[in-house]
Design a protein around this motif. Sequence first.
Motif, PDB file in Angstrom:
ATOM      1  N   LEU A  77       0.808  -1.213   0.000  1.00  0.00           N
ATOM      2  CA  LEU A  77       0.000   0.000   0.000  1.00  0.00           C
ATOM      3  C   LEU A  77       0.844   1.266   0.000  1.00  0.00           C
ATOM      4  CD1 LEU A  77      -2.936  -1.040   2.352  1.00  0.00           C
ATOM      5  CD2 LEU A  77      -2.779  -1.172  -0.148  1.00  0.00           C
ATOM      6  N   ASP A  78       2.034   1.215   0.574  1.00  0.00           N
ATOM      7  CA  ASP A  78       2.909   2.385   0.529  1.00  0.00           C
ATOM      8  C   ASP A  78       3.337   2.689  -0.905  1.00  0.00           C
ATOM      9  OD1 ASP A  78       2.759   2.845   3.239  1.00  0.00           O
ATOM     10  OD2 ASP A  78       4.609   1.755   3.697  1.00  0.00           O
ATOM     11  N   ARG A  79       3.567   1.642  -1.674  1.00  0.00           N
ATOM     12  CA  ARG A  79       3.939   1.819  -3.083  1.00  0.00           C
ATOM     13  C   ARG A  79       2.755   2.383  -3.874  1.00  0.00           C
ATOM     14  NH1 ARG A  79       8.824   1.982  -5.854  1.00  0.00           N
ATOM     15  NH2 ARG A  79       8.687   0.819  -7.781  1.00  0.00           N
ATOM     16  N   LEU A  80       1.559   1.869  -3.590  1.00  0.00           N
ATOM     17  CA  LEU A  80       0.353   2.386  -4.233  1.00  0.00           C
ATOM     18  C   LEU A  80       0.181   3.864  -3.900  1.00  0.00           C
ATOM     19  CD1 LEU A  80      -2.374   2.152  -5.728  1.00  0.00           C
ATOM     20  CD2 LEU A  80      -3.345   1.293  -3.581  1.00  0.00           C
ATOM     21  N   ARG A  81       0.334   4.216  -2.639  1.00  0.00           N
ATOM     22  CA  ARG A  81       0.211   5.606  -2.215  1.00  0.00           C
ATOM     23  C   ARG A  81       1.237   6.480  -2.921  1.00  0.00           C
ATOM     24  NH1 ARG A  81      -1.061   4.921   2.613  1.00  0.00           N
ATOM     25  NH2 ARG A  81       0.924   4.114   3.310  1.00  0.00           N
ATOM     26  N   ALA A  82       2.462   6.018  -2.997  1.00  0.00           N
ATOM     27  CA  ALA A  82       3.508   6.791  -3.667  1.00  0.00           C
ATOM     28  C   ALA A  82       3.188   6.994  -5.145  1.00  0.00           C
ATOM     29  CB  ALA A  82       4.865   6.099  -3.510  1.00  0.00           C
ATOM     30  N   MET A  83       2.668   5.951  -5.791  1.00  0.00           N
ATOM     31  CA  MET A  83       2.323   6.066  -7.204  1.00  0.00           C
ATOM     32  C   MET A  83       1.162   7.048  -7.391  1.00  0.00           C
ATOM     33  SD  MET A  83       1.272   3.143  -9.993  1.00  0.00           S
ATOM     34  CE  MET A  83      -0.146   2.638  -9.051  1.00  0.00           C
ATOM     35  N   MET A  84       0.148   6.947  -6.548  1.00  0.00           N
ATOM     36  CA  MET A  84      -0.986   7.860  -6.661  1.00  0.00           C
ATOM     37  C   MET A  84      -0.552   9.304  -6.416  1.00  0.00           C
ATOM     38  SD  MET A  84      -3.889   5.508  -4.838  1.00  0.00           S
ATOM     39  CE  MET A  84      -5.165   6.745  -4.889  1.00  0.00           C
ATOM     40  N   LEU A  85       0.307   9.505  -5.435  1.00  0.00           N
ATOM     41  CA  LEU A  85       0.796  10.864  -5.171  1.00  0.00           C
ATOM     42  C   LEU A  85       1.647  11.378  -6.331  1.00  0.00           C
ATOM     43  CD1 LEU A  85       1.642  10.629  -1.372  1.00  0.00           C
ATOM     44  CD2 LEU A  85      -0.199  11.939  -2.454  1.00  0.00           C
ATOM     45  N   PHE A  86       2.463  10.509  -6.903  1.00  0.00           N
ATOM     46  CA  PHE A  86       3.267  10.900  -8.058  1.00  0.00           C
ATOM     47  C   PHE A  86       2.364  11.350  -9.205  1.00  0.00           C
ATOM     48  CE2 PHE A  86       5.218   9.928 -12.144  1.00  0.00           C
ATOM     49  CZ  PHE A  86       6.403  10.636 -12.051  1.00  0.00           C
ATOM     50  N   LEU A  87       1.289  10.595  -9.446  1.00  0.00           N
ATOM     51  CA  LEU A  87       0.385  10.923 -10.545  1.00  0.00           C
ATOM     52  C   LEU A  87      -0.406  12.206 -10.288  1.00  0.00           C
ATOM     53  CD1 LEU A  87      -1.008   7.372 -11.368  1.00  0.00           C
ATOM     54  CD2 LEU A  87       0.612   8.712 -12.724  1.00  0.00           C
ATOM     55  N   ALA A  88      -0.794  12.419  -9.038  1.00  0.00           N
ATOM     56  CA  ALA A  88      -1.653  13.558  -8.724  1.00  0.00           C
ATOM     57  C   ALA A  88      -0.884  14.793  -8.257  1.00  0.00           C
ATOM     58  CB  ALA A  88      -2.667  13.155  -7.666  1.00  0.00           C
ATOM     59  N   ALA A 100     -10.371  18.866  -5.463  1.00  0.00           N
ATOM     60  CA  ALA A 100     -11.458  18.524  -4.547  1.00  0.00           C
ATOM     61  C   ALA A 100     -12.271  17.317  -5.016  1.00  0.00           C
ATOM     62  CB  ALA A 100     -12.359  19.736  -4.309  1.00  0.00           C
ATOM     63  N   PRO A 101     -12.639  17.202  -6.298  1.00  0.00           N
ATOM     64  CA  PRO A 101     -13.402  16.010  -6.707  1.00  0.00           C
ATOM     65  C   PRO A 101     -12.628  14.708  -6.513  1.00  0.00           C
ATOM     66  CG  PRO A 101     -13.589  17.738  -8.371  1.00  0.00           C
ATOM     67  CD  PRO A 101     -12.538  18.175  -7.387  1.00  0.00           C
ATOM     68  N   LEU A 102     -11.330  14.723  -6.739  1.00  0.00           N
ATOM     69  CA  LEU A 102     -10.510  13.529  -6.529  1.00  0.00           C
ATOM     70  C   LEU A 102     -10.503  13.141  -5.056  1.00  0.00           C
ATOM     71  CD1 LEU A 102      -8.420  11.391  -7.453  1.00  0.00           C
ATOM     72  CD2 LEU A 102      -6.675  13.140  -7.141  1.00  0.00           C
ATOM     73  N   ILE A 103     -10.296  14.103  -4.208  1.00  0.00           N
ATOM     74  CA  ILE A 103     -10.279  13.850  -2.766  1.00  0.00           C
ATOM     75  C   ILE A 103     -11.642  13.369  -2.300  1.00  0.00           C
ATOM     76  CG2 ILE A 103     -10.024  14.953  -0.505  1.00  0.00           C
ATOM     77  CD1 ILE A 103      -7.898  16.778  -1.933  1.00  0.00           C
ATOM     78  N   ALA A 104     -12.706  13.990  -2.789  1.00  0.00           N
ATOM     79  CA  ALA A 104     -14.062  13.591  -2.403  1.00  0.00           C
ATOM     80  C   ALA A 104     -14.360  12.161  -2.837  1.00  0.00           C
ATOM     81  CB  ALA A 104     -15.087  14.551  -2.999  1.00  0.00           C
ATOM     82  N   ALA A 105     -13.858  11.748  -3.993  1.00  0.00           N
ATOM     83  CA  ALA A 105     -14.093  10.387  -4.476  1.00  0.00           C
ATOM     84  C   ALA A 105     -13.396   9.349  -3.601  1.00  0.00           C
ATOM     85  CB  ALA A 105     -13.627  10.252  -5.922  1.00  0.00           C
ATOM     86  N   LEU A 106     -12.281   9.707  -2.985  1.00  0.00           N
ATOM     87  CA  LEU A 106     -11.539   8.780  -2.129  1.00  0.00           C
ATOM     88  C   LEU A 106     -12.071   8.730  -0.701  1.00  0.00           C
ATOM     89  CD1 LEU A 106      -7.903   9.560  -3.293  1.00  0.00           C
ATOM     90  CD2 LEU A 106      -9.228   7.506  -3.789  1.00  0.00           C
ATOM     91  N   LEU A 107     -12.740   9.753  -0.246  1.00  0.00           N
ATOM     92  CA  LEU A 107     -13.180   9.818   1.146  1.00  0.00           C
ATOM     93  C   LEU A 107     -14.158   8.717   1.561  1.00  0.00           C
ATOM     94  CD1 LEU A 107     -13.387  13.622   1.944  1.00  0.00           C
ATOM     95  CD2 LEU A 107     -11.741  11.943   2.774  1.00  0.00           C
ATOM     96  N   PRO A 108     -15.133   8.318   0.736  1.00  0.00           N
ATOM     97  CA  PRO A 108     -16.031   7.244   1.207  1.00  0.00           C
ATOM     98  C   PRO A 108     -15.270   5.956   1.533  1.00  0.00           C
ATOM     99  CG  PRO A 108     -16.972   8.310  -0.706  1.00  0.00           C
ATOM    100  CD  PRO A 108     -15.561   8.846  -0.533  1.00  0.00           C
ATOM    101  N   CYS A 109     -14.195   5.698   0.836  1.00  0.00           N
ATOM    102  CA  CYS A 109     -13.393   4.506   1.074  1.00  0.00           C
ATOM    103  C   CYS A 109     -12.491   4.688   2.295  1.00  0.00           C
ATOM    104  CB  CYS A 109     -12.542   4.225  -0.163  1.00  0.00           C
ATOM    105  SG  CYS A 109     -11.310   2.945   0.082  1.00  0.00           S
TER     106      CYS A 109
END
Length: 117
Positions: A77-88, A100-109
């Motif tokens: 999951l740390d690698r996934l987080r790093a990849m997502m942060l790199f992309l965003a 804001a829409p990206l963050i809002a889409a992740l919040l329910p999870c």
Amino acid sequence: MDSEEALACLGALAQATRLETFRLLVRHEPAGLPAGEIARHLAVPQNTLSTHLAILARAGLLRPARQGRAILYRAELDRLRAMMLFLAQDCCAGRAELCAPLIAALLPCCPPQKAAP
């Protein structure tokens, strides 16, 4: 994460079985799954799956851990987080309303944790 590492991750995920394998392992964190169970979930022959698991492991997206005679696979999951942060990273060029829409889409999870009083 740099561009080369991101390309390795994205390349590993750019195949249907590997993408589904990784998503399955993310859903089964932190316990992980043995290869045989992954193969059954995805209806993939075990010898084919082992190739896909090796590619994901080389990209740093999963890690095998021996548990007795079985090998459990867990998503990194740390690698996934790093990849997502790199992309965003730099997605909004200082304009938070664009992210804001990206963050809002992740919040329910993943709702933010409240600080302890």
